[in-house]
Design a protein around this motif. Sequence first.
Motif, mmCIF file in Angstrom:
data_model
loop_
_atom_site.group_PDB
_atom_site.id
_atom_site.type_symbol
_atom_site.label_atom_id
_atom_site.label_comp_id
_atom_site.label_asym_id
_atom_site.label_seq_id
_atom_site.Cartn_x
_atom_site.Cartn_y
_atom_site.Cartn_z
ATOM 1 N N GLY A 81 0.801 -1.220 0.000
ATOM 2 C CA GLY A 81 0.000 0.000 0.000
ATOM 3 C C GLY A 81 0.829 1.263 0.000
ATOM 4 O O GLY A 81 0.530 2.219 0.719
ATOM 5 N N GLY A 82 1.906 1.263 -0.778
ATOM 6 C CA GLY A 82 2.719 2.469 -0.893
ATOM 7 C C GLY A 82 4.192 2.274 -0.660
ATOM 8 O O GLY A 82 4.987 3.194 -0.837
ATOM 9 N N GLY A 83 4.579 1.085 -0.245
ATOM 10 C CA GLY A 83 6.004 0.809 -0.028
ATOM 11 C C GLY A 83 6.302 0.373 1.394
ATOM 12 O O GLY A 83 5.525 0.619 2.324
ATOM 13 N N ALA A 84 7.434 -0.280 1.575
ATOM 14 C CA ALA A 84 7.827 -0.804 2.883
ATOM 15 C C ALA A 84 8.456 0.290 3.739
ATOM 16 O O ALA A 84 9.043 1.241 3.224
ATOM 17 N N ASP A 85 8.346 0.125 5.039
ATOM 18 C CA ASP A 85 9.015 1.052 5.958
ATOM 19 C C ASP A 85 10.521 0.832 5.934
ATOM 20 O O ASP A 85 11.304 1.778 6.029
ATOM 21 N N TYR A 86 10.916 -0.444 5.816
ATOM 22 C CA TYR A 86 12.341 -0.796 5.821
ATOM 23 C C TYR A 86 12.603 -1.881 4.778
ATOM 24 O O TYR A 86 11.868 -2.870 4.701
ATOM 25 N N CYS A 87 13.654 -1.693 3.985
ATOM 26 C CA CYS A 87 14.091 -2.710 3.020
ATOM 27 C C CYS A 87 15.546 -3.064 3.315
ATOM 28 O O CYS A 87 16.375 -2.167 3.539
ATOM 29 N N PHE A 88 15.857 -4.352 3.295
ATOM 30 C CA PHE A 88 17.215 -4.824 3.557
ATOM 31 C C PHE A 88 17.719 -5.604 2.349
ATOM 32 O O PHE A 88 17.119 -6.611 1.963
ATOM 33 N N CYS B 20 20.335 -8.018 1.087
ATOM 34 C CA CYS B 20 21.286 -8.971 1.678
ATOM 35 C C CYS B 20 21.991 -9.837 0.643
ATOM 36 O O CYS B 20 22.652 -10.822 1.008
ATOM 37 N N VAL B 21 21.839 -9.507 -0.633
ATOM 38 C CA VAL B 21 22.387 -10.349 -1.703
ATOM 39 C C VAL B 21 23.739 -9.823 -2.188
ATOM 40 O O VAL B 21 24.701 -10.579 -2.336
ATOM 41 N N GLY B 22 23.808 -8.523 -2.453
ATOM 42 C CA GLY B 22 25.037 -7.950 -2.990
ATOM 43 C C GLY B 22 24.951 -7.713 -4.483
ATOM 44 O O GLY B 22 25.862 -8.058 -5.230
ATOM 45 N N LEU B 23 23.840 -7.114 -4.943
ATOM 46 C CA LEU B 23 23.655 -6.761 -6.351
ATOM 47 C C LEU B 23 23.220 -5.308 -6.428
ATOM 48 O O LEU B 23 22.221 -4.915 -5.819
ATOM 49 N N ALA B 24 23.961 -4.510 -7.179
ATOM 50 C CA ALA B 24 23.629 -3.081 -7.295
ATOM 51 C C ALA B 24 22.210 -2.897 -7.824
ATOM 52 O O ALA B 24 21.476 -2.018 -7.360
ATOM 53 N N SER B 25 21.813 -3.720 -8.779
ATOM 54 C CA SER B 25 20.465 -3.603 -9.348
ATOM 55 C C SER B 25 19.397 -3.879 -8.300
ATOM 56 O O SER B 25 18.324 -3.256 -8.302
ATOM 57 N N LEU B 26 19.688 -4.774 -7.377
ATOM 58 C CA LEU B 26 18.721 -5.111 -6.330
ATOM 59 C C LEU B 26 18.661 -4.004 -5.265
ATOM 60 O O LEU B 26 17.604 -3.766 -4.678
ATOM 61 N N VAL B 27 19.772 -3.328 -5.050
ATOM 62 C CA VAL B 27 19.774 -2.175 -4.132
ATOM 63 C C VAL B 27 18.809 -1.121 -4.659
ATOM 64 O O VAL B 27 18.024 -0.531 -3.907
ATOM 65 N N GLN B 28 18.852 -0.878 -5.963
ATOM 66 C CA GLN B 28 17.980 0.123 -6.567
ATOM 67 C C GLN B 28 16.516 -0.299 -6.496
ATOM 68 O O GLN B 28 15.634 0.530 -6.266
ATOM 69 N N GLU B 29 16.247 -1.592 -6.647
ATOM 70 C CA GLU B 29 14.878 -2.091 -6.494
ATOM 71 C C GLU B 29 14.412 -1.943 -5.046
ATOM 72 O O GLU B 29 13.261 -1.594 -4.781
ATOM 73 N N ALA B 30 15.314 -2.209 -4.118
ATOM 74 C CA ALA B 30 14.973 -2.072 -2.699
ATOM 75 C C ALA B 30 14.652 -0.618 -2.368
ATOM 76 O O ALA B 30 13.672 -0.324 -1.669
ATOM 77 N N TYR B 31 15.466 0.304 -2.879
ATOM 78 C CA TYR B 31 15.235 1.733 -2.643
ATOM 79 C C TYR B 31 13.894 2.162 -3.237
ATOM 80 O O TYR B 31 13.139 2.919 -2.612
ATOM 81 N N ALA B 32 13.605 1.653 -4.426
ATOM 82 C CA ALA B 32 12.335 1.991 -5.078
ATOM 83 C C ALA B 32 11.146 1.391 -4.325
ATOM 84 O O ALA B 32 10.025 1.910 -4.409
ATOM 85 N N SER B 33 11.394 0.332 -3.560
ATOM 86 C CA SER B 33 10.322 -0.366 -2.833
ATOM 87 C C SER B 33 9.992 0.293 -1.504
ATOM 88 O O SER B 33 9.007 -0.070 -0.856
ATOM 89 N N CYS B 34 10.830 1.238 -1.056
ATOM 90 C CA CYS B 34 10.626 1.918 0.219
ATOM 91 C C CYS B 34 9.535 2.981 0.110
ATOM 92 O O CYS B 34 9.388 3.629 -0.929
ATOM 93 N N ARG B 35 8.842 3.170 1.197
ATOM 94 C CA ARG B 35 7.784 4.183 1.246
ATOM 95 C C ARG B 35 8.383 5.588 1.229
ATOM 96 O O ARG B 35 9.365 5.849 1.917
#
Length: 389
Positions: A270-277, A279-294
Amino acid sequence: MDNEKSSNKTAGKLIRCKAVVCREPGVPLVIEEIMVAPPSPYEVRIRIICTSLCHSDITFWSLKVPPACCPRILGHEAVGIVESVGENVNEVAEGDVVIPTLLSDCGECADCCSEKINLCSKFPFKVYPWMPRYEASKFTDLKGDVLYHFAFVSSFTEYTVLDISHVVKIDPAIPPNRACLFGCCIPTGVGAACKTAKVEAGSTVVIFGIGSIGLAVAKGAKLCGAKRIIGVDINPKKFEIGKKFGVTEFINSKECGDKSLSQVIIEMTGGGADYCFECVGLASLVQEAYASCRKGWGKTIVMGVDKPDAQLNFNSFDVVRSWKALMGSLYGGAKPKSDIPLMLKQYMDKELEVDEFVTHEVKFEDINKAFELLLEGKSIRCVIWMDRN
């Protein structure tokens, strides 16, 4: 644990013992005899009781480019007994049970004296082949050739030498096959949730990568009172495992259809997570995690390490208008000498459960079996006993 009866016969002398030496990247390890020098001033020599296998050991065992180097003694998650101490060591004594730590805690520099950071400026963390205080090794093979250190610990040996800034004294009543996990896995994951992110009760957490560190993050988030803990992975087998660690929901990142992973998470939360972690070590996944944050208060905690030249790319305007935070987390933000004892107390008080992390236990001579289990995805943590029939 049985304490050393006496160190009089070995204190101040070379010790000949068994160790696993990585002489060539990716090649099955072989136990050989080595020589371990006595501790210099500010150093401690310990007898390893047991050590557990972390994925970082796998990474550096197979790595063929710097900072990899051979021959090297790997291992960094362990528990042991002090055999002897060098001059100017007052924190521990012969017979004490200790946990080695890959992160320094000198207790003297401005950073170690601050509650704001856990990085020691006197002995900065690096993947270094030597002891932190002196540019030298404590290991040689029987030909007299130098063997390199790993992460300031090198626990795949019956005896190792540590700087006092890398030693935490613990209660000998704590089972060694649980205590060893507090050398890396538990502080890194639980600390990331409790110390770095400061997860709030009732919040929504998304964990990218349900390996051992991701599972430890889930433990920490649960301890903090998170309401929803969403696990993201490409291996559906990890989803059932995650439930035991507090994960409440799952996303298979291979099954997002025509949507991006962040779109799925934003809709799901409903708008994004409060916290994203991450834990893999992929720059592309960091950007997805950041985009997934509220937007407004979301925090992305980066824990995985990509290859050295990996870059992150963000739109400057999006960063300004989103009010989201991107943070790195080394060792979970935990200060070894103060936070490890607190986490161990939580374990002994049954507030923090860690038993389910240990899925296998093997003898030292079967260390390659531990590597196989982790590479095949069959183990979370495999404990390797140095002296067990």
